[in-house]
Design an enzyme around this catalytic site. Structure first.
Site, PDB file in Angstrom:
ATOM      1  N   GLY A  12       0.585  -1.192   0.279  1.00 47.41           N
ATOM      2  CA  GLY A  12       0.154  -0.394   0.300  1.00 47.41           C
ATOM      3  C   GLY A  12       0.817   1.554  -0.003  1.00 47.41           C
ATOM      4  N   ASN A  14       1.427   2.889  -2.401  1.00 48.83           N
ATOM      5  CA  ASN A  14       0.748   4.732  -3.330  1.00 48.83           C
ATOM      6  C   ASN A  14      -0.016   4.403  -2.563  1.00 48.83           C
ATOM      7  OD1 ASN A  14       2.077   5.059  -5.982  1.00 48.83           O
ATOM      8  ND2 ASN A  14       2.375   2.268  -6.294  1.00 48.83           N
ATOM      9  N   VAL A  93      -7.702  -8.958 -11.719  1.00 51.36           N
ATOM     10  CA  VAL A  93      -8.361  -8.610 -13.257  1.00 51.36           C
ATOM     11  C   VAL A  93      -9.837  -8.774 -12.644  1.00 51.36           C
ATOM     12  CG1 VAL A  93      -9.177  -9.690 -15.795  1.00 51.36           C
ATOM     13  CG2 VAL A  93      -6.916 -10.404 -14.720  1.00 51.36           C
ATOM     14  N   LEU A  94     -10.314  -6.346 -13.250  1.00 47.36           N
ATOM     15  CA  LEU A  94     -11.664  -6.137 -12.893  1.00 47.36           C
ATOM     16  C   LEU A  94     -12.670  -7.418 -14.145  1.00 47.36           C
ATOM     17  CD1 LEU A  94     -11.492  -2.840 -12.174  1.00 47.36           C
ATOM     18  CD2 LEU A  94     -11.075  -4.324 -11.040  1.00 47.36           C
ATOM     19  N   HIS A 110       0.938   2.313 -13.528  1.00 52.74           N
ATOM     20  CA  HIS A 110       1.381   1.166 -14.249  1.00 52.74           C
ATOM     21  C   HIS A 110       2.891   1.614 -14.092  1.00 52.74           C
ATOM     22  CE1 HIS A 110       2.358  -2.413 -16.237  1.00 52.74           C
ATOM     23  NE2 HIS A 110       3.469  -1.350 -17.008  1.00 52.74           N
ATOM     24  N   ASP A 147      -9.672   0.514 -19.374  1.00 51.28           N
ATOM     25  CA  ASP A 147     -10.734  -0.200 -20.311  1.00 51.28           C
ATOM     26  C   ASP A 147     -10.863  -1.648 -20.302  1.00 51.28           C
ATOM     27  OD1 ASP A 147      -8.796  -0.834 -21.155  1.00 51.28           O
ATOM     28  OD2 ASP A 147      -9.197   0.927 -23.270  1.00 51.28           O
TER      29      ASP A 147
END
Length: 197
Positions: A12, A14, A93-94, A110, A147
């Site tokens: 954590g 970030n 993966v969402l 990223h 996306d």
């Protein structure tokens, strides 16, 4: 006030950068309303709780299949009523239903300059190993909208970081975090909170 939900899998750092920027006033008009991790042991959850932020673990291991996990994860996000979802080292993966529902309201950090060293399989130390193997002189970090693709959404911010002789993947990872990730992720959140994106 922008309601921010941060998703994280590990330490954590970030998340900490965002919390520090809110405390310092370099992020305005935003508050973190929930931190979600797929890893019950993630130190990020402790960081959030230490700040009095709602912190929840939703682990795929607790569900019979991916579909049930995805439903539980989506429900956990929905409960927070977020205006913005920040993927801060989230190694899941969402589900596409979540991406569609929150289109234009999910950002990711990223650890490379997209389109370099990104896409399927490029995460964590693997990104820095690939950069060193290729012999690049400059790497960095990218904040982008999420996306349906992997690291394919519109870029919001990028920051370059020099690759130095003798760098190991671990040393390079640390420099990219300190000089780029912890700078541009809070900056992007602030820009979104203040209508600059």
């Amino acid at each position: 006030m922008l309601r921010v939900c941060v998703c994280v899998s590990g330490g954590g750092t970030n998340l900490q950068a965002i919390m520090d920027a809110i405390d310092a006033g370099t992020i305005t008009n935003a508050q973190i309303v929930r931190v979600i991790s797929n890893n019950k042991g993630a130190y990020a959850l402790e960081r959030a709780r230490g700040k009095g932020i709602d912190a929840v673990a939703v682990s795929p291991k607790d569900y019979e299949d991916r579909e049930l996990f995805n439903e539980a994860f989506l429900q956990c996000v929905d409960e927070a009523k977020p205006d913005l979802i920040v993927l801060a080292g989230f190694l899941v993966v969402l589900p596409s239903v979540l991406i569609k529902k929150y289109e234009g309201h999910i950002i990711n950090i990223h650890p490379a300059l997209i389109p370099s060293f990104c896409g399927k399989g490029y995460y964590g130390l693997r990104v820095h190993e690939a950069a060193l193997a290729r012999g690049v002189k400059i790497t960095g970090a990218t904040v982008h909208f999420v996306d349906e693709g992997t690291d394919t959404g519109p870029i919001i911010l990028q920051k370059a970081v020099e690759v130095l002789p003798g760098d190991t993947p671990e040393i390079l990872q640390r420099r990219v975090m300190e000089q780029a990730e912890w700078v541009i992720l809070p900056q992007a959140v602030n820009m979104i909170a203040n209508g600059l994106v």
